[in-house]
Design an enzyme around this catalytic site. Structure first.
Site, PDB file in Angstrom:
ATOM      1  N   GLU A  29       0.821  -1.200   0.000  1.00  0.00           N
ATOM      2  CA  GLU A  29       0.000   0.000   0.000  1.00  0.00           C
ATOM      3  C   GLU A  29       0.865   1.264   0.000  1.00  0.00           C
ATOM      4  O   GLU A  29       1.746   1.434   0.856  1.00  0.00           O
ATOM      5  CB  GLU A  29      -0.902  -0.008   1.241  1.00  0.00           C
ATOM      6  CG  GLU A  29      -1.875  -1.170   1.257  1.00  0.00           C
ATOM      7  CD  GLU A  29      -2.440  -1.450   2.633  1.00  0.00           C
ATOM      8  OE1 GLU A  29      -3.096  -2.502   2.785  1.00  0.00           O
ATOM      9  OE2 GLU A  29      -2.236  -0.636   3.557  1.00  0.00           O
ATOM     10  N   GLU A  60      -4.533  -6.392   2.803  1.00  0.00           N
ATOM     11  CA  GLU A  60      -3.339  -7.165   3.160  1.00  0.00           C
ATOM     12  C   GLU A  60      -3.445  -8.620   2.709  1.00  0.00           C
ATOM     13  O   GLU A  60      -2.442  -9.232   2.328  1.00  0.00           O
ATOM     14  CB  GLU A  60      -3.106  -7.100   4.670  1.00  0.00           C
ATOM     15  CG  GLU A  60      -2.544  -5.780   5.156  1.00  0.00           C
ATOM     16  CD  GLU A  60      -3.549  -4.661   5.189  1.00  0.00           C
ATOM     17  OE1 GLU A  60      -3.140  -3.493   5.268  1.00  0.00           O
ATOM     18  OE2 GLU A  60      -4.768  -4.970   5.144  1.00  0.00           O
ATOM     19  N   GLN A  82       1.960  -2.377   5.841  1.00  0.00           N
ATOM     20  CA  GLN A  82       2.239  -0.989   6.254  1.00  0.00           C
ATOM     21  C   GLN A  82       2.524  -0.855   7.754  1.00  0.00           C
ATOM     22  O   GLN A  82       3.394  -0.102   8.161  1.00  0.00           O
ATOM     23  CB  GLN A  82       1.068  -0.110   5.846  1.00  0.00           C
ATOM     24  CG  GLN A  82       1.420   1.340   5.674  1.00  0.00           C
ATOM     25  CD  GLN A  82       0.303   2.096   4.976  1.00  0.00           C
ATOM     26  OE1 GLN A  82      -0.796   2.236   5.509  1.00  0.00           O
ATOM     27  NE2 GLN A  82       0.580   2.590   3.784  1.00  0.00           N
ATOM     28  N   PHE A  83       1.790  -1.574   8.565  1.00  0.00           N
ATOM     29  CA  PHE A  83       2.047  -1.696  10.000  1.00  0.00           C
ATOM     30  C   PHE A  83       1.959  -3.176  10.333  1.00  0.00           C
ATOM     31  O   PHE A  83       1.059  -3.873   9.843  1.00  0.00           O
ATOM     32  CB  PHE A  83       1.028  -0.916  10.839  1.00  0.00           C
ATOM     33  CG  PHE A  83       1.185   0.573  10.767  1.00  0.00           C
ATOM     34  CD1 PHE A  83       1.850   1.261  11.780  1.00  0.00           C
ATOM     35  CD2 PHE A  83       0.661   1.292   9.709  1.00  0.00           C
ATOM     36  CE1 PHE A  83       1.996   2.645  11.722  1.00  0.00           C
ATOM     37  CE2 PHE A  83       0.800   2.668   9.639  1.00  0.00           C
ATOM     38  CZ  PHE A  83       1.478   3.350  10.649  1.00  0.00           C
ATOM     39  N   ASP A  85       0.831  -4.709  12.700  1.00  0.00           N
ATOM     40  CA  ASP A  85      -0.456  -5.082  13.276  1.00  0.00           C
ATOM     41  C   ASP A  85      -1.389  -5.691  12.222  1.00  0.00           C
ATOM     42  O   ASP A  85      -2.204  -6.566  12.529  1.00  0.00           O
ATOM     43  CB  ASP A  85      -1.141  -3.855  13.881  1.00  0.00           C
ATOM     44  CG  ASP A  85      -0.213  -3.028  14.740  1.00  0.00           C
ATOM     45  OD1 ASP A  85      -0.422  -2.973  15.956  1.00  0.00           O
ATOM     46  OD2 ASP A  85       0.747  -2.447  14.187  1.00  0.00           O
ATOM     47  N   PHE A  86      -1.256  -5.220  10.973  1.00  0.00           N
ATOM     48  CA  PHE A  86      -2.180  -5.637   9.925  1.00  0.00           C
ATOM     49  C   PHE A  86      -1.841  -7.006   9.334  1.00  0.00           C
ATOM     50  O   PHE A  86      -2.507  -7.473   8.402  1.00  0.00           O
ATOM     51  CB  PHE A  86      -2.221  -4.593   8.808  1.00  0.00           C
ATOM     52  CG  PHE A  86      -2.598  -3.219   9.290  1.00  0.00           C
ATOM     53  CD1 PHE A  86      -3.372  -3.050  10.427  1.00  0.00           C
ATOM     54  CD2 PHE A  86      -2.165  -2.096   8.616  1.00  0.00           C
ATOM     55  CE1 PHE A  86      -3.718  -1.788  10.885  1.00  0.00           C
ATOM     56  CE2 PHE A  86      -2.501  -0.824   9.069  1.00  0.00           C
ATOM     57  CZ  PHE A  86      -3.278  -0.666  10.200  1.00  0.00           C
ATOM     58  N   ILE A  87      -0.799  -7.635   9.879  1.00  0.00           N
ATOM     59  CA  ILE A  87      -0.507  -9.006   9.463  1.00  0.00           C
ATOM     60  C   ILE A  87      -1.679  -9.925   9.808  1.00  0.00           C
ATOM     61  O   ILE A  87      -1.871 -10.973   9.196  1.00  0.00           O
ATOM     62  CB  ILE A  87       0.792  -9.517  10.129  1.00  0.00           C
ATOM     63  CG1 ILE A  87       1.272 -10.806   9.447  1.00  0.00           C
ATOM     64  CG2 ILE A  87       0.595  -9.749  11.617  1.00  0.00           C
ATOM     65  CD1 ILE A  87       2.586 -11.315   9.989  1.00  0.00           C
ATOM     66  N   HIS A 129      -1.765   0.134  16.022  1.00  0.00           N
ATOM     67  CA  HIS A 129      -0.644   0.411  15.118  1.00  0.00           C
ATOM     68  C   HIS A 129       0.698   0.366  15.841  1.00  0.00           C
ATOM     69  O   HIS A 129       1.693   0.906  15.349  1.00  0.00           O
ATOM     70  CB  HIS A 129      -0.800   1.785  14.465  1.00  0.00           C
ATOM     71  CG  HIS A 129      -1.969   1.930  13.557  1.00  0.00           C
ATOM     72  ND1 HIS A 129      -3.254   1.994  14.017  1.00  0.00           N
ATOM     73  CD2 HIS A 129      -2.033   2.018  12.195  1.00  0.00           C
ATOM     74  CE1 HIS A 129      -4.082   2.130  12.983  1.00  0.00           C
ATOM     75  NE2 HIS A 129      -3.361   2.139  11.872  1.00  0.00           N
TER      76      HIS A 129
END
Length: 327
Positions: A29, A60, A82-83, A85-87, A129
């Site tokens: 992204e 994601e 991007q962060f 956390d978004f995994i 985040h």
């Protein structure tokens, strides 16, 4: 040798790899014109074009899925979450596909992909985040997990990750991006699975990961004035883990402090402590192993509360002083 930032070292490794091998491409992204959430890929789309620097929709799962599929067909994708956390949104593609395909296909399929992602606290980005979730991927057989703390390590380990034929999770701490170190201008690689002793000492072994390496080094300087000598061991890669370097250091010092940012409960600090406890170095301990890790709460937004939620330099200093007092 010149001094550059961690972010510059990551970008340099990415650019060198893409110039060297046309099968390497990136997707994520806002990684194109915007240059990524932390500016690491800024300017790369102008050199390599939109076919190789692919800005994706905000999905994601789609990003990770496209990376897995392209890796199976011979490409070497580097995808950015991007962060970190978004995994969570991409776990099916990473855990159930990328990590298992080579094994389930008897080695006939390879998954040479790299996931780059910024993790950790310290930027006031609040609970969604600012997490340190590297322990999640370290738990999964089939994934390699790298967490470099310095610009030098970031460049060398990223080259090694890109050249590896297995899926590699590459965690970059947000606070490390502005740190600097001496980095060769030419390409070099650091073997995956080899720890580094950042500070040599004789009294206590401090095993630290990510940004905690910098905090441990700072603590070592303070403790040196108090006549306490600290050896700082940076695993650099969580999987595979260089157990020998850690246990050899503990056998030399006789005391161990483990420092991670991830939450203490079921966190990677427990793995590091068990490596010491289950090895011959346990017999050399003069005091119990000490674990410093994140508090068991969602990451606060307020900067002072955020600092309280993860180990700080003062916490490492205090833990080492108390440890030296035990006979």
């Amino acid at each position: 040798m010149r001094e550059i930032t961690y972010a510059e070292a990551v970008k340099e490794a990415l650019s060198e790899a893409m110039r060297e091998n046309e099968d390497v491409f990136m997707l994520g992204e806002d990684i194109g014109i915007y240059g990524g959430a932390f500016g690491v890929t800024r300017g790369m789309v102008e050199e390599f074009g939109e076919e190789r620097i692919r800005s994706t929709p905000i999905s994601e799962s789609a990003i990770a899925g496209a990376a897995v599929g392209s890796a199976m067909t011979g490409m070497r994708p580097i995808f950015e979450i991007q962060f970190s956390d978004f995994i969570t949104i991409a776990l099916d593609q990473i855990v159930n596909q990328a990590a298992k395909i080579r094994y389930m296909y008897g080695g006939k399929a390879r998954i040479p992909l790299v996931m780059r992602t910024p993790g950790g606290s310290g930027t006031g980005a609040a609970a969604q985040h600012s997490q340190s979730l590297e322990n999640w991927t370290a738990h999964i057989p089939g994934l390699k997990v790298i967490q470099p703390a310095t610009a030098y390590d970031a460049k060398g380990l990223l080259h090694a990750a890109i050249e590896d034929d297995n899926p590699v999770m590459f965690y970059e701490h947000k606070l490390c991006y502005r740190t600097t170190s001496d980095v060769p201008a030419e390409k070099y690689t650091i073997p995956i699975g080899v720890a580094d002793i950042k500070e040599v000492g004789t009294d206590i072994t401090v095993v630290a990961t990510g940004i905690m390496v910098h905090k441990a080094i700072e603590a070592a300087k303070i403790l040196q004035e108090k006549k306490i000598s600290i050896e700082v061991v940076d695993p650099r890669t969580l999987v595979p883990l260089d157990k020998k370097t850690i246990t050899n250091s503990v056998m030399k010092t006789g005391r161990a402090v483990v420092v991670t940012e991830s939450v203490k409960r079921s966190g990677f600090s427990a793995e590091l402590a068990s490596v010491i406890a289950e090895s011959e170095s346990f017999d050399f301990l003069d005091a119990p192993i000490v674990r410093l890790a994140g508090a068991e709460i969602p990451m606060p937004y307020h900067p002072e509360l955020e600092k309280k939620a993860v180990p700080q330099v003062a916490d490492i200093v205090e833990a080492c002083e108390k440890l030296m007092a035990k006979k």
